[in-house]
Design a protein around this motif. Sequence first.
Motif, PDB file in Angstrom:
ATOM      1  N   UNK A 163       0.817  -1.224   0.000  1.00  0.00           N
ATOM      2  CA  UNK A 163       0.000   0.000   0.000  1.00  0.00           C
ATOM      3  C   UNK A 163       0.847   1.268   0.000  1.00  0.00           C
ATOM      4  N   UNK A 164       1.944   1.243  -0.749  1.00  0.00           N
ATOM      5  CA  UNK A 164       2.822   2.406  -0.809  1.00  0.00           C
ATOM      6  C   UNK A 164       2.425   3.310  -1.972  1.00  0.00           C
ATOM      7  N   UNK A 165       2.403   4.628  -1.718  1.00  0.00           N
ATOM      8  CA  UNK A 165       2.062   5.573  -2.768  1.00  0.00           C
ATOM      9  C   UNK A 165       3.138   6.599  -3.034  1.00  0.00           C
ATOM     10  N   UNK A 166       3.666   7.212  -1.987  1.00  0.00           N
ATOM     11  CA  UNK A 166       4.709   8.231  -2.109  1.00  0.00           C
ATOM     12  C   UNK A 166       5.395   8.372  -0.757  1.00  0.00           C
ATOM     13  N   UNK A 167       6.527   9.087  -0.738  1.00  0.00           N
ATOM     14  CA  UNK A 167       7.194   9.353   0.527  1.00  0.00           C
ATOM     15  C   UNK A 167       7.905  10.694   0.455  1.00  0.00           C
ATOM     16  N   UNK A 168       8.045  11.302   1.630  1.00  0.00           N
ATOM     17  CA  UNK A 168       8.609  12.643   1.748  1.00  0.00           C
ATOM     18  C   UNK A 168       9.729  12.606   2.773  1.00  0.00           C
ATOM     19  N   UNK A 169      10.916  13.068   2.390  1.00  0.00           N
ATOM     20  CA  UNK A 169      12.067  13.050   3.285  1.00  0.00           C
ATOM     21  C   UNK A 169      12.355  14.447   3.812  1.00  0.00           C
ATOM     22  N   UNK A 170      12.538  14.544   5.115  1.00  0.00           N
ATOM     23  CA  UNK A 170      12.834  15.826   5.746  1.00  0.00           C
ATOM     24  C   UNK A 170      14.267  16.263   5.508  1.00  0.00           C
ATOM     25  N   UNK A 171      14.573  17.521   5.830  1.00  0.00           N
ATOM     26  CA  UNK A 171      15.875  18.097   5.471  1.00  0.00           C
ATOM     27  C   UNK A 171      17.001  17.807   6.451  1.00  0.00           C
ATOM     28  N   UNK A 172      16.666  17.443   7.669  1.00  0.00           N
ATOM     29  CA  UNK A 172      17.693  17.354   8.710  1.00  0.00           C
ATOM     30  C   UNK A 172      18.202  15.927   8.865  1.00  0.00           C
ATOM     31  N   UNK A 173      19.496  15.739   8.673  1.00  0.00           N
ATOM     32  CA  UNK A 173      20.110  14.416   8.790  1.00  0.00           C
ATOM     33  C   UNK A 173      20.797  14.262  10.136  1.00  0.00           C
TER      34      UNK A 173
END
Length: 268
Positions: A163-173
């Motif tokens: 059930x995967x559609x999209x993903x969003x990665x944040x800026x802070x590592x």
Amino acid sequence: MNETTTAPVQEAARRLLRAAADKVPCTPVRDLIGADDLSAAYAVQQHITWERILGGAVVVGRKIGLTSPAVQRQLGVDQPDFGVLFQDMSYLGGDTIPVGTVLQPRVEAEIAFALAADLDEGPLDADQVRGAIAYAVPALEVCGSRIRGWDISLVDTVADNASCGAFVLGPRRRTLDEFTPRDVVMSMTVDGTEVSSGDGGACLGDPLNAVVWLARQARELGDPLRSGQVVLSGALGPMHPVVAGNKVTARISPLGAVTVTFGAQHTA
């Protein structure tokens, strides 16, 4: 697809591919592959993955699902599942996702890990997996179901790429020397109202446990995790549906925040 792929697996894959292409949710596939045949469900997922790769899609990682004990109890299962992340699913914090990109979208917050080493040999234990992780970022997964009304069993969601559609990665590592994944605290808001909360313990007791599980399962299925890939480790709290115009922000302490907006649906 190889010659050993069964007719039911082929038909289930065609049903889900058609739903994705037409952007019209379909009926569940458990009537084709059986309600309890997890091997067949992963065979469907693998077939769809190869079809996408043949069409030019690029694999950039994996997602882990069903890491929450509550969700496992709801579906009557005792293990997580996983799916494939493609490059065209990837967004960065601050981006806008056209709401029609993902069918029946629901959002959840989690930790994403970036790998700096292959996980194809050795014991694949916690120490090895920890050593293979370059850094972590806060992430949002936009879950989507090609199956009408989210009428899913375990085999349905596995077949449908978890059930995967999209993903969003944040800026802070942050590296694992800078924080402890099981100790994170998460709050997710939609348009400023909190809709989900949780912590690292909600993800198999520790998000790193989920990555260990995935590394072993991926190798067992002949497609191990590779350096450079991203792993979405599993929800830290309940998912929440979204519509066009919603702005979603997840704050995962101490990793920081990640935000995405859902824009108007593309029209032909």
